[in-house]
Design an enzyme around this catalytic site. Structure first.
Site, PDB file in Angstrom:
ATOM      1  N   ASP A  48     -75.515 -22.481 -20.221  1.00  0.00           N
ATOM      2  CA  ASP A  48     -75.623 -21.252 -19.440  1.00  0.00           C
ATOM      3  C   ASP A  48     -74.415 -21.212 -18.509  1.00  0.00           C
ATOM      4  O   ASP A  48     -74.433 -21.810 -17.432  1.00  0.00           O
ATOM      5  CB  ASP A  48     -76.937 -21.271 -18.635  1.00  0.00           C
ATOM      6  CG  ASP A  48     -77.075 -20.057 -17.747  1.00  0.00           C
ATOM      7  OD1 ASP A  48     -76.446 -19.026 -18.035  1.00  0.00           O
ATOM      8  OD2 ASP A  48     -77.819 -20.140 -16.746  1.00  0.00           O
ATOM      9  N   GLU A 107     -75.364 -18.738 -23.779  1.00  0.00           N
ATOM     10  CA  GLU A 107     -75.959 -17.466 -23.384  1.00  0.00           C
ATOM     11  C   GLU A 107     -74.973 -16.349 -23.688  1.00  0.00           C
ATOM     12  O   GLU A 107     -73.792 -16.431 -23.340  1.00  0.00           O
ATOM     13  CB  GLU A 107     -76.313 -17.475 -21.895  1.00  0.00           C
ATOM     14  CG  GLU A 107     -77.076 -16.219 -21.500  1.00  0.00           C
ATOM     15  CD  GLU A 107     -77.912 -16.392 -20.240  1.00  0.00           C
ATOM     16  OE1 GLU A 107     -78.948 -17.076 -20.308  1.00  0.00           O
ATOM     17  OE2 GLU A 107     -77.533 -15.844 -19.199  1.00  0.00           O
ATOM     18  N   ASP A 179     -80.490 -23.363 -13.560  1.00  0.00           N
ATOM     19  CA  ASP A 179     -79.430 -23.237 -14.570  1.00  0.00           C
ATOM     20  C   ASP A 179     -79.632 -24.216 -15.729  1.00  0.00           C
ATOM     21  O   ASP A 179     -79.360 -23.890 -16.884  1.00  0.00           O
ATOM     22  CB  ASP A 179     -78.051 -23.456 -13.927  1.00  0.00           C
ATOM     23  CG  ASP A 179     -77.719 -22.357 -12.932  1.00  0.00           C
ATOM     24  OD1 ASP A 179     -77.590 -21.209 -13.362  1.00  0.00           O
ATOM     25  OD2 ASP A 179     -77.607 -22.654 -11.717  1.00  0.00           O
TER      26      ASP A 179
END
Lengths: 215, 215
Positions: A48, A107, A179
């Site tokens: 991410d 992502e 995260d």
């Protein structure tokens, strides 16, 4: 001479056939199971990206079972963006070298309304992609909606729900940092998608891969 | 004993002072000039990043003289953005390995009104920064206004004016491609800024570097 194409179904002669120890038969059976039926264990790295904090999460996926290997958040030091970007590249390179994942998921770009934030995120994402592709990994992309749908069954699920599901699925003692949880969720989502793709016929699979943002 | 702080202005004794050959005096004078006044030749790499086309330009700067070494445009193959981003990283790595620049300048982030374009540009820029910093290069950043001001003397100069100045300054037979010209302009701007900084006293220099986006 046997007619060609016909299998030899005759029982092996008790004279030429030597008795096999049970352990060897078991080993052969296990090997054939691994080769032909059970999907072999795959190590998946989820990322991410972010210029201030880049989450990573590694899971070992073996059929329906998913096990936590490592996860964390890279917070690059250095006041300037170029230094932070390079630090993300280096740190992810170390993560890949240490844990040797076989597949990676990042992502997908969430279209920002703020162009300045998008530019910063883009640079962090560029560094992450370079680190993964330089290590020879294939990179799949999933947008947050797909990840939420795969984990919670609801594309508009709250962040806390995703964190809870990550914790439950990986049997973690406490919820990982936001995260890192997002990165682990990406890795799990990638595993679910792979498993679904493996059950689809080849034609549908190719179309689906394109649709899902496989690169 | 001399009073402290006073310089020794006495003429060297003709007895202890041995005659020096002219050639050695000349060599010493040249060496001191090189050390203290004339900036030595520096190879500078300028980069104008973009996800579809990344321009690069390399110049050798020696005092007021600037010579063209190489320039071009990297147009990464591959339909997907991750592959293009990785291709930029690899291609720039090859450029750095081939020409061994000592300093690098990258176009500073121009705040876009379009967030999607900013995200793509950011990823290309992230790849470029990774390639440069991985090669151990310091990266300076200049925004388009600074580059135009340094080359044309007008921060709002048209692109064609910049291209014309690049062609004139580097004595090129024809104007380079737009992205390559921008990259060469960045390298020249970096050289001008360095030369100006070298002439400033140390205190002012540090402040100025910060102001100009030195990282």
């Amino acid at each position: 001479m046997r007619p060609s194409g016909a299998a030899d179904w005759s029982f092996p002669s008790p004279v030429t056939r030597l008795p096999q120890p049970v352990s060897r038969n078991l080993a052969l059976w296990t090997a054939s199971r691994k080769l032909f039926t059970v999907p072999r264990m795959t190590r998946i790295l989820g990322i991410d990206p972010g210029s201030r904090a880049t989450g990573y999460g590694i899971v070992d996926a073996d059929g329906p079972a998913v096990a936590h290997v490592a996860s964390g958040v890279i917070r690059p030091a250095g006041a300037s963006l170029p230094r932070r970007v390079a630090a993300i590249f280096r740190a992810l390179g170390e993560v890949v070298a240490e844990h040797a994942p076989e597949e990676a998921a990042v992502e997908a770009v969430f279209v920002h309304r703020n162009a300045e934030a998008a530019l910063k995120l883009g640079q962090a994402r560029g560094a992450a992609l370079c680190a993964l592709l330089e290590a020879g990994l294939e990179v799949a992309e999933y947008n947050p909606r797909e990840v939420k749908l795969a984990l919670v069954g609801n594309g508009a699920a709250a962040k806390a729900q995703v964190q809870h599901m990550v914790r439950t699925l990986l049997a973690l003692e406490r919820a990982p940092e936001a995260d890192a949880a997002d990165a682990l969720a990406l890795a799990i989502c990638h595993h679910h998608t792979r498993a679904t793709l493996a059950r689809l016929p080849a034609g549908a699979r190719r179309g689906r891969r394109r649709g899902r943002g496989w690169r």
